[in-house]
Scaffold this motif. Structure first.
Motif, PDB file in Angstrom:
ATOM      1  N   UNK A 255     -25.482  -4.540  58.986  1.00 41.33           N
ATOM      2  CA  UNK A 255     -26.635  -3.864  59.114  1.00 41.33           C
ATOM      3  C   UNK A 255     -27.688  -3.718  58.282  1.00 41.33           C
ATOM      4  N   UNK A 256     -27.230  -4.299  56.963  1.00 45.80           N
ATOM      5  CA  UNK A 256     -28.069  -4.287  55.730  1.00 45.80           C
ATOM      6  C   UNK A 256     -28.131  -5.603  55.207  1.00 45.80           C
ATOM      7  N   UNK A 257     -29.336  -5.986  54.662  1.00 42.87           N
ATOM      8  CA  UNK A 257     -29.519  -7.278  53.916  1.00 42.87           C
ATOM      9  C   UNK A 257     -28.641  -7.328  52.709  1.00 42.87           C
ATOM     10  N   UNK A 258     -28.177  -8.524  52.299  1.00 41.44           N
ATOM     11  CA  UNK A 258     -27.353  -8.628  51.016  1.00 41.44           C
ATOM     12  C   UNK A 258     -27.921  -9.589  50.258  1.00 41.44           C
ATOM     13  N   UNK A 259     -27.494  -9.734  49.053  1.00 42.24           N
ATOM     14  CA  UNK A 259     -28.080 -10.399  47.809  1.00 42.24           C
ATOM     15  C   UNK A 259     -27.060 -10.693  46.889  1.00 42.24           C
ATOM     16  N   UNK A 260     -26.299 -11.845  46.973  1.00 39.11           N
ATOM     17  CA  UNK A 260     -25.250 -12.085  46.016  1.00 39.11           C
ATOM     18  C   UNK A 260     -25.702 -13.071  44.854  1.00 39.11           C
ATOM     19  N   UNK A 261     -25.993 -12.760  43.685  1.00 41.70           N
ATOM     20  CA  UNK A 261     -26.422 -13.443  42.572  1.00 41.70           C
ATOM     21  C   UNK A 261     -25.584 -14.501  42.183  1.00 41.70           C
ATOM     22  N   UNK A 262     -24.191 -14.526  42.368  1.00 42.59           N
ATOM     23  CA  UNK A 262     -23.194 -15.587  42.250  1.00 42.59           C
ATOM     24  C   UNK A 262     -23.483 -16.764  42.971  1.00 42.59           C
ATOM     25  N   UNK A 263     -24.450 -16.660  44.102  1.00 40.15           N
ATOM     26  CA  UNK A 263     -24.824 -17.614  44.787  1.00 40.15           C
ATOM     27  C   UNK A 263     -23.653 -17.945  45.947  1.00 40.15           C
ATOM     28  N   UNK A 264     -22.793 -17.884  45.779  1.00 38.38           N
ATOM     29  CA  UNK A 264     -21.630 -17.964  46.996  1.00 38.38           C
ATOM     30  C   UNK A 264     -22.053 -17.378  48.342  1.00 38.38           C
ATOM     31  N   UNK A 265     -22.602 -16.357  48.304  1.00 41.37           N
ATOM     32  CA  UNK A 265     -22.865 -15.742  49.791  1.00 41.37           C
ATOM     33  C   UNK A 265     -24.358 -15.829  49.994  1.00 41.37           C
ATOM     34  N   UNK A 266     -24.814 -16.491  51.217  1.00 39.70           N
ATOM     35  CA  UNK A 266     -26.234 -16.707  51.413  1.00 39.70           C
ATOM     36  C   UNK A 266     -26.443 -15.424  52.233  1.00 39.70           C
ATOM     37  N   UNK A 267     -27.752 -14.898  51.829  1.00 39.38           N
ATOM     38  CA  UNK A 267     -27.989 -13.287  52.529  1.00 39.38           C
ATOM     39  C   UNK A 267     -29.053 -13.657  53.484  1.00 39.38           C
ATOM     40  N   UNK A 268     -28.433 -14.328  54.754  1.00 40.11           N
ATOM     41  CA  UNK A 268     -29.195 -14.563  55.779  1.00 40.11           C
ATOM     42  C   UNK A 268     -29.798 -13.323  56.951  1.00 40.11           C
ATOM     43  N   UNK A 269     -30.745 -13.854  57.684  1.00 45.32           N
ATOM     44  CA  UNK A 269     -31.133 -12.621  58.560  1.00 45.32           C
ATOM     45  C   UNK A 269     -30.184 -13.297  59.969  1.00 45.32           C
ATOM     46  N   UNK A 270     -29.754 -12.445  61.088  1.00 44.02           N
ATOM     47  CA  UNK A 270     -29.370 -12.897  62.130  1.00 44.02           C
ATOM     48  C   UNK A 270     -30.362 -13.134  63.255  1.00 44.02           C
ATOM     49  N   UNK A 271     -29.958 -13.151  64.585  1.00 44.46           N
ATOM     50  CA  UNK A 271     -30.918 -13.608  65.503  1.00 44.46           C
ATOM     51  C   UNK A 271     -31.277 -12.143  66.500  1.00 44.46           C
ATOM     52  N   UNK A 272     -30.674 -11.123  65.925  1.00 44.46           N
ATOM     53  CA  UNK A 272     -30.737  -9.713  66.916  1.00 44.46           C
ATOM     54  C   UNK A 272     -31.436  -8.776  65.877  1.00 44.46           C
ATOM     55  N   UNK A 273     -32.044  -9.251  64.611  1.00 47.10           N
ATOM     56  CA  UNK A 273     -32.992  -8.054  63.963  1.00 47.10           C
ATOM     57  C   UNK A 273     -31.893  -7.548  63.092  1.00 47.10           C
ATOM     58  N   UNK A 274     -30.598  -7.968  62.752  1.00 50.92           N
ATOM     59  CA  UNK A 274     -29.710  -7.645  61.992  1.00 50.92           C
ATOM     60  C   UNK A 274     -29.688  -8.723  60.697  1.00 50.92           C
ATOM     61  N   UNK A 275     -28.649  -8.719  60.039  1.00 51.35           N
ATOM     62  CA  UNK A 275     -28.546  -9.714  58.921  1.00 51.35           C
ATOM     63  C   UNK A 275     -26.975 -10.568  59.162  1.00 51.35           C
ATOM     64  N   UNK A 276     -27.103 -11.678  58.195  1.00 56.54           N
ATOM     65  CA  UNK A 276     -25.712 -12.720  58.530  1.00 56.54           C
ATOM     66  C   UNK A 276     -25.436 -12.984  57.199  1.00 56.54           C
ATOM     67  N   UNK A 277     -24.827 -12.257  56.265  1.00 54.25           N
ATOM     68  CA  UNK A 277     -24.171 -12.921  55.073  1.00 54.25           C
ATOM     69  C   UNK A 277     -23.347 -14.031  55.620  1.00 54.25           C
ATOM     70  N   UNK A 278     -23.383 -15.259  55.007  1.00 55.41           N
ATOM     71  CA  UNK A 278     -22.722 -16.367  55.249  1.00 55.41           C
ATOM     72  C   UNK A 278     -22.335 -17.469  54.184  1.00 55.41           C
ATOM     73  N   UNK A 279     -21.070 -17.762  54.104  1.00 53.13           N
ATOM     74  CA  UNK A 279     -20.810 -18.638  53.144  1.00 53.13           C
ATOM     75  C   UNK A 279     -20.364 -20.214  53.676  1.00 53.13           C
ATOM     76  N   UNK A 280     -21.070 -21.218  53.257  1.00 49.07           N
ATOM     77  CA  UNK A 280     -21.281 -22.655  54.016  1.00 49.07           C
ATOM     78  C   UNK A 280     -20.770 -23.596  52.998  1.00 49.07           C
ATOM     79  N   UNK A 281     -19.844 -24.475  53.626  1.00 48.42           N
ATOM     80  CA  UNK A 281     -19.080 -25.499  52.783  1.00 48.42           C
ATOM     81  C   UNK A 281     -19.757 -26.870  53.572  1.00 48.42           C
ATOM     82  N   UNK A 282     -19.846 -28.082  52.691  1.00 40.29           N
ATOM     83  CA  UNK A 282     -20.331 -29.087  53.301  1.00 40.29           C
ATOM     84  C   UNK A 282     -19.195 -29.732  54.092  1.00 40.29           C
ATOM     85  N   UNK A 283     -17.903 -29.508  53.732  1.00 39.08           N
ATOM     86  CA  UNK A 283     -17.013 -30.358  54.408  1.00 39.08           C
ATOM     87  C   UNK A 283     -15.933 -29.275  55.170  1.00 39.08           C
TER      88      UNK A 283
END
Ligand SMILES: Nc1ncnc2c1ncn2[C@@H]1O[C@H](COP(=O)(O)OP(=O)(O)O)[C@@H](O)[C@H]1O
Ligand SMILES: O=C(CO)[C@@H](O)[C@H](O)COP(=O)(O)O
Length: 462
Positions: A255-283
């Motif tokens: 429900x609230x935006x995030x901001x992770x200075x370690x860079x592990x979690x990306x603080x994205x927005x979602x498609x409903x007006x909320x937010x989508x904290x996300x961790x992404x791997x290449x593999x």
């Protein structure tokens, strides 16, 4: 019956589903492959989209369509709307140095996390623009507008109505590195920093906004593939989703935006007006493809071998950094196999180690979210594997739910199109049937052995 269409233009392929807008029932579908490589001309996506639409029986009876697509890819357009150069995709790591430079120039990772909710790595569009400015100044000079894969496909479907007709949404904009989910506004200063000037950018639509028309078909705002997947599985605050596609992602609706200075979690927005904290791997799913190739077997046979082998693979641990890695940020990393002995040098042990290694890597991503949900929703192409589904709870340490097999990204984009038609405050509710539940005891020592192997190759920064 009113029909809606949803597109998933992902890394490896383009899929389209056509569904009943009211119930969500699947009516028709189609798909077409994308070319290999981390640099792809957008025309190839357009060709694949048209082939998929044709296979799905066309759009004549469709009322609205939404496009979900791989995030971050840099699509540069000249003043006539022509593509300047092939798009650099999310998994192209050539801008890793540009990411390091930009972090330093703004004053450190905290500044980026505060500004846009994420610390840029090579995947982010902003770093690709810096790379372009430095390495291809002629192409940079010709660039009048910059957009993302879903923005460009939606714009093409709308008849390419001039650069000021480009549209995007909050979700995809949040992966650029120059749009802030917390304020809902672009950060032109960061574009200046990266690119030396501010090109034309797509207008950011509201979640149920309209991006234009394709003949009689209304075009939804569209979004990034992870945001569309969250919508497709109906993820709610409290749910954690792990997707095994070309990328591996672990994300949660917030429900609230995030901001992770370690860079592990990306603080994205979602498609409903909320937010989508996300961790992404290449593999992710391609680790399965690679293991099957090494063993000379099909994906189904790989799964059978793994399930017949002992849990823990007799101490064999595979670190799956086959394409470099994004989380942790190791763009030049390679994969490795540890603990090889005579007794575990069998196809079955290797198959098991590949699946367990992939799942340990995703469990690291999941842990980085810092959430403790009761269960994990498992989606993406890799979740089609029965072996992956059955081994996942032994690594994740919690039950795994696999929603009814489907094209979750395309489904989310179709649901967004239905939302455009309904005009309701929240997206229409589609009931989904047939989720499968997997529970199993944790295999002792698997994550510990994996962590030891991972840290031996790439010791964590102190
Ligand atoms: N039955 C299966 N068993 C294991 N993996 C599968 C199976 N079907 C598809 N996959 C995997 O799914 C991957 C594609 O996943 P997908 O989510 O469609 O990728 P993307 O959306 O990134 O293009 C392939 O790399 C393949 O390894
Ligand atoms: O870069 C990210 C998320 O930040 C990737 O998740 C891409 O969005 C590609 O997704 P897939 O093609 O693997 O679904």
């Amino acid at each position: 019956m009113t029909l809606v269409a949803g597109v998933d233009s992902s890394t490896q392929s383009c899929k389209i589903v056509i569904r009943d807008a009211e119930t969500g029932a699947l009516v028709r579908e189609g798909r077409a492959a994308h070319p290999e490589g981390t640099e792809v001309h957008p025309d190839a996506w357009w060709t694949a989209l048209n082939a998929a639409i044709e296979q799905a029986g066309g759009l004549d009876d469709v009322a609205a369509l939404g496009v979900g697509a791989q995030q971050h890819g840099m699509v540069c357009l000249d003043e006539d709307g022509r593509v300047v150069r092939p798009a650099l995709l999310w998994n192209d790591t050539r801008s890793a140095g540009a990411a390091r430079d930009l972090i330093g120039e703004l004053g450190g990772p905290e500044k980026w996390a505060d500004a846009v909710g994420s610390v840029p790595v090579a995947s982010f569009t902003v770093t690709k623009l810096r790379w372009l400015a430095e390495h291809e100044p002629d192409n940079a000079a010709r660039t009048r507008a910059v957009c993302l894969p879903h923005d460009w496909l939606t714009w093409k479907l709308a008849g390419a109505p001039g650069l000021d007709g480009l549209r995007t949404d909050r979700g995809d904009a949040s992966g650029t590195g120059y749009w802030s989910p917390a304020t809902g506004a672009y950060r032109p200063d960061l574009l200046e920093l990266a690119f030396g000037r501010v090109p034309v950018l797509p207008e950011v639509l509201e979640p149920a906004g309209e991006a234009g028309r394709h003949g009689g078909v209304r075009l939804a705002a569209g979004t990034g593939d992870n945001m569309a997947a969250a919508l497709g599985v109906g993820a709610q605050p409290g749910d954690v989703v792990v997707s095994i596609g070309t990328s591996g992602t672990a994300f949660a609706v917030a429900e609230t935006p995030s901001a992770d200075p370690s860079g592990l979690v990306a603080g994205f927005a979602d498609a409903t007006g909320r937010y989508l904290p996300l961790v992404c791997t290449l593999n992710a799913a391609r680790v399965l493809d690679a293991a099957a190739r090494m063993l000379g077997v099909s994906l189904d046979e790989l799964g059978e071998l793994a399930l017949a082998a002992p849990a823990g693979a007799g101490g064999l641990a595979l670190v799956p950094y086959l394409e470099g890695e994004r989380t942790p940020n190791l763009p030049d990393a390679t994969g490795s196999l540890h603990g090889l002995r005579l007794d575990n040098a069998t196809p079955g042990h290797l198959a098991r180690a590949a699946i367990e290694g992939l799942l340990c890597h995703l469990a690291d991503a999941f842990d980085a979210l810092g959430l403790a949900p009761e269960r994990v929703l498992l989606i993406g192409g890799g979740a089609r594997s029965e072996a992956v589904r059955r081994i996942a709870p032994t690594v994740f340490g919690r039950p795994v739910v696999v929603p009814q097999p489907g094209e979750y990204v395309a489904d989310g984009a179709a649901r967004q199109a239905a939302w455009l038609l309904s005009g309701t405050p929240e997206p229409p509710v589609w009931t989904s049937a047939g989720a499968r539940h997997y529970e199993a005891e944790v295999t002792p020592g698997v994550r510990e052995r994996y962590a030891a192997a991972r840290d031996r190759e790439y010791p964590p920064a102190s």
